[in-house]
Design an enzyme around this catalytic site. Structure first.
Site, PDB file in Angstrom:
ATOM      1  N   ASN A 166     -12.271  -3.429   2.890  1.00 27.85           N
ATOM      2  CA  ASN A 166     -13.666  -2.034   2.819  1.00 27.85           C
ATOM      3  C   ASN A 166     -14.982  -1.547   1.607  1.00 27.85           C
ATOM      4  O   ASN A 166     -14.703  -1.815   0.691  1.00 27.85           O
ATOM      5  CB  ASN A 166     -12.782  -0.542   3.437  1.00 27.85           C
ATOM      6  CG  ASN A 166     -11.717  -0.334   4.270  1.00 27.85           C
ATOM      7  OD1 ASN A 166     -12.492  -0.865   5.186  1.00 27.85           O
ATOM      8  ND2 ASN A 166     -10.367   0.553   3.909  1.00 27.85           N
TER       9      ASN A 166
ATOM     10  N   VAL B   6     -11.111   2.882  -4.210  1.00 26.24           N
ATOM     11  CA  VAL B   6     -10.618   2.328  -5.066  1.00 26.24           C
ATOM     12  C   VAL B   6     -12.452   1.310  -4.976  1.00 26.24           C
ATOM     13  O   VAL B   6     -12.186   0.095  -4.065  1.00 26.24           O
ATOM     14  CB  VAL B   6      -9.640   2.549  -5.039  1.00 26.24           C
ATOM     15  CG1 VAL B   6      -9.399   1.502  -6.540  1.00 26.24           C
ATOM     16  CG2 VAL B   6      -8.690   2.819  -4.627  1.00 26.24           C
TER      17      VAL B   6
ATOM     18  N   HIS C 220      -9.917  -5.407  -3.102  1.00 31.88           N
ATOM     19  CA  HIS C 220      -9.122  -5.791  -3.006  1.00 31.88           C
ATOM     20  C   HIS C 220      -9.150  -6.188  -1.262  1.00 31.88           C
ATOM     21  O   HIS C 220     -10.119  -5.784  -0.348  1.00 31.88           O
ATOM     22  CB  HIS C 220      -7.903  -4.008  -3.330  1.00 31.88           C
ATOM     23  CG  HIS C 220      -9.086  -2.444  -3.182  1.00 31.88           C
ATOM     24  ND1 HIS C 220     -10.047  -2.256  -2.894  1.00 31.88           N
ATOM     25  CD2 HIS C 220      -8.407  -2.536  -1.716  1.00 31.88           C
ATOM     26  CE1 HIS C 220      -9.913  -1.031  -2.433  1.00 31.88           C
ATOM     27  NE2 HIS C 220      -9.706  -1.119  -1.628  1.00 31.88           N
TER      28      HIS C 220
ATOM     29  N   HIS D 249      -6.815  -6.000   1.682  1.00 34.57           N
ATOM     30  CA  HIS D 249      -5.682  -5.303   2.611  1.00 34.57           C
ATOM     31  C   HIS D 249      -5.729  -5.940   3.502  1.00 34.57           C
ATOM     32  O   HIS D 249      -6.095  -6.456   4.169  1.00 34.57           O
ATOM     33  CB  HIS D 249      -6.046  -3.727   3.970  1.00 34.57           C
ATOM     34  CG  HIS D 249      -6.372  -2.701   3.081  1.00 34.57           C
ATOM     35  ND1 HIS D 249      -5.820  -1.446   2.242  1.00 34.57           N
ATOM     36  CD2 HIS D 249      -7.866  -2.874   2.586  1.00 34.57           C
ATOM     37  CE1 HIS D 249      -6.704  -0.751   2.483  1.00 34.57           C
ATOM     38  NE2 HIS D 249      -7.944  -1.330   1.497  1.00 34.57           N
TER      39      HIS D 249
ATOM     40  N   GLN E 295     -13.736   3.271   2.303  1.00 36.95           N
ATOM     41  CA  GLN E 295     -13.463   2.504   0.496  1.00 36.95           C
ATOM     42  C   GLN E 295     -13.011   4.048   0.022  1.00 36.95           C
ATOM     43  O   GLN E 295     -13.981   4.486  -0.171  1.00 36.95           O
ATOM     44  CB  GLN E 295     -14.644   1.444   0.242  1.00 36.95           C
ATOM     45  CG  GLN E 295     -14.445   1.543  -0.816  1.00 36.95           C
ATOM     46  CD  GLN E 295     -15.283  -0.549  -1.677  1.00 36.95           C
ATOM     47  OE1 GLN E 295     -16.192  -0.298  -1.338  1.00 36.95           O
ATOM     48  NE2 GLN E 295     -14.128  -0.621  -3.043  1.00 36.95           N
TER      49      GLN E 295
ATOM     50  N   ASP F 119       0.703  -1.249  -0.170  1.00 41.15           N
ATOM     51  CA  ASP F 119      -0.573  -0.411  -0.101  1.00 41.15           C
ATOM     52  C   ASP F 119       1.180   1.533   0.451  1.00 41.15           C
ATOM     53  O   ASP F 119       1.903   1.288   0.451  1.00 41.15           O
ATOM     54  CB  ASP F 119      -0.989  -0.044   1.231  1.00 41.15           C
ATOM     55  CG  ASP F 119      -2.208   0.966   1.015  1.00 41.15           C
ATOM     56  OD1 ASP F 119      -3.382   0.511   0.587  1.00 41.15           O
ATOM     57  OD2 ASP F 119      -1.494   2.042   0.863  1.00 41.15           O
TER      58      ASP F 119
HETATM   59  P1  5GP Z   1      -9.970   1.542   0.067  1.00 39.35           P
HETATM   60  O1  5GP Z   1      -9.414   2.800   1.477  1.00 39.35           O
HETATM   61  O2  5GP Z   1     -10.189   1.451  -1.471  1.00 39.35           O
HETATM   62  O3  5GP Z   1     -10.241   0.259   1.084  1.00 39.35           O
HETATM   63  O4  5GP Z   1      -7.954   1.087  -0.001  1.00 39.35           O
HETATM   64  C1  5GP Z   1      -7.458   1.791  -1.021  1.00 39.35           C
HETATM   65  C2  5GP Z   1      -6.085   1.836  -1.000  1.00 39.35           C
HETATM   66  O5  5GP Z   1      -5.236   2.203  -2.185  1.00 39.35           O
HETATM   67  C3  5GP Z   1      -6.106   2.659   0.632  1.00 39.35           C
HETATM   68  O6  5GP Z   1      -5.243   2.216   0.846  1.00 39.35           O
HETATM   69  C4  5GP Z   1      -4.240   3.514  -0.733  1.00 39.35           C
HETATM   70  O7  5GP Z   1      -3.479   3.809  -0.079  1.00 39.35           O
HETATM   71  C5  5GP Z   1      -4.050   2.268  -1.975  1.00 39.35           C
HETATM   72  N1  5GP Z   1      -3.639   2.935  -2.690  1.00 39.35           N
HETATM   73  C6  5GP Z   1      -3.718   4.326  -3.357  1.00 39.35           C
HETATM   74  N2  5GP Z   1      -3.765   4.764  -4.798  1.00 39.35           N
HETATM   75  C7  5GP Z   1      -2.229   3.858  -4.781  1.00 39.35           C
HETATM   76  C8  5GP Z   1      -1.137   3.830  -6.140  1.00 39.35           C
HETATM   77  O8  5GP Z   1      -0.905   4.704  -6.733  1.00 39.35           O
HETATM   78  N3  5GP Z   1      -0.024   2.439  -5.262  1.00 39.35           N
HETATM   79  C9  5GP Z   1      -0.223   1.474  -4.517  1.00 39.35           C
HETATM   80  N4  5GP Z   1       0.618   0.776  -3.681  1.00 39.35           N
HETATM   81  N5  5GP Z   1      -1.387   2.546  -3.657  1.00 39.35           N
HETATM   82  C10 5GP Z   1      -1.922   3.293  -3.575  1.00 39.35           C
END
Ligand code: 5GP
Length: 116
Positions: free
Chosen positions: A88, A97, A101, A103, A95, A31
């Site tokens: 999430n 993205v 996915h 974590h 959430q 992440d």
């Molecule tokens: P969410 O908030 O949707 O559960 O998780 C999305 C995750 O993707 C976040 O923890 C964020 O830090 C990670 N993330 C967003 N953009 C990028 C990226 O460009 N590269 C990587 N490796 N992680 C990303």
């Protein structure tokens, strides 16, 4: 047509990122904003499912593959193989993205959005 997700763009090499491992159907990244000493993401290559609820309904075997891959990563990236798996699901719980996915969190988990 919707924009490709950030994870699809990484998978396609449009955005640089180190891919930690992959199978035919899933891949893993660190992440970019870690919330635990070990904070990895396990992502299906398909962007068809926006969250884990859709994935579980649409392709339970792919969900099982994500869990197995998370375990393999934890075996490599932690001392004891223990890990927390977080999906999430929805904007109000963080959430950001909408390409499903998981974590994978491990190490000394402090209070925080994902770790608590
Ligand atoms: P969410 O908030 O949707 O559960 O998780 C999305 C995750 O993707 C976040 O923890 C964020 O830090 C990670 N993330 C967003 N953009 C990028 C990226 O460009 N590269 C990587 N490796 N992680 C990303």
């Amino acid at each position: 047509m919707t924009e490709p997700s950030i994870f699809t763009r990484i998978l396609n090499g449009e955005i640089p990122a180190e891919i930690l491992g992959e199978t035919d159907r899933v891949f893993a990244l660190r992440d970019i904003a870690p919330q635990a000493p070990v904070h990895l993401l396990v992502i299906p290559k398909t962007a068809e499912y926006r969250d884990v609820v859709e994935l579980a309904a649409g392709d339970p075997s792919l969900l099982a593959e994500m869990v197995a891959f998370a375990q393999e990563l934890a075996a490599t990236h932690t001392d004891d193989g223990d890990f927390r798996l977080v999906f999430n699901t929805g904007e109000t719980v963080g959430q950001t993205v909408f390409h499903v996915h998981a974590h994978v969190l491990a190490g000394d988990l402090q209070e925080g959005t994902l770790a608590s």
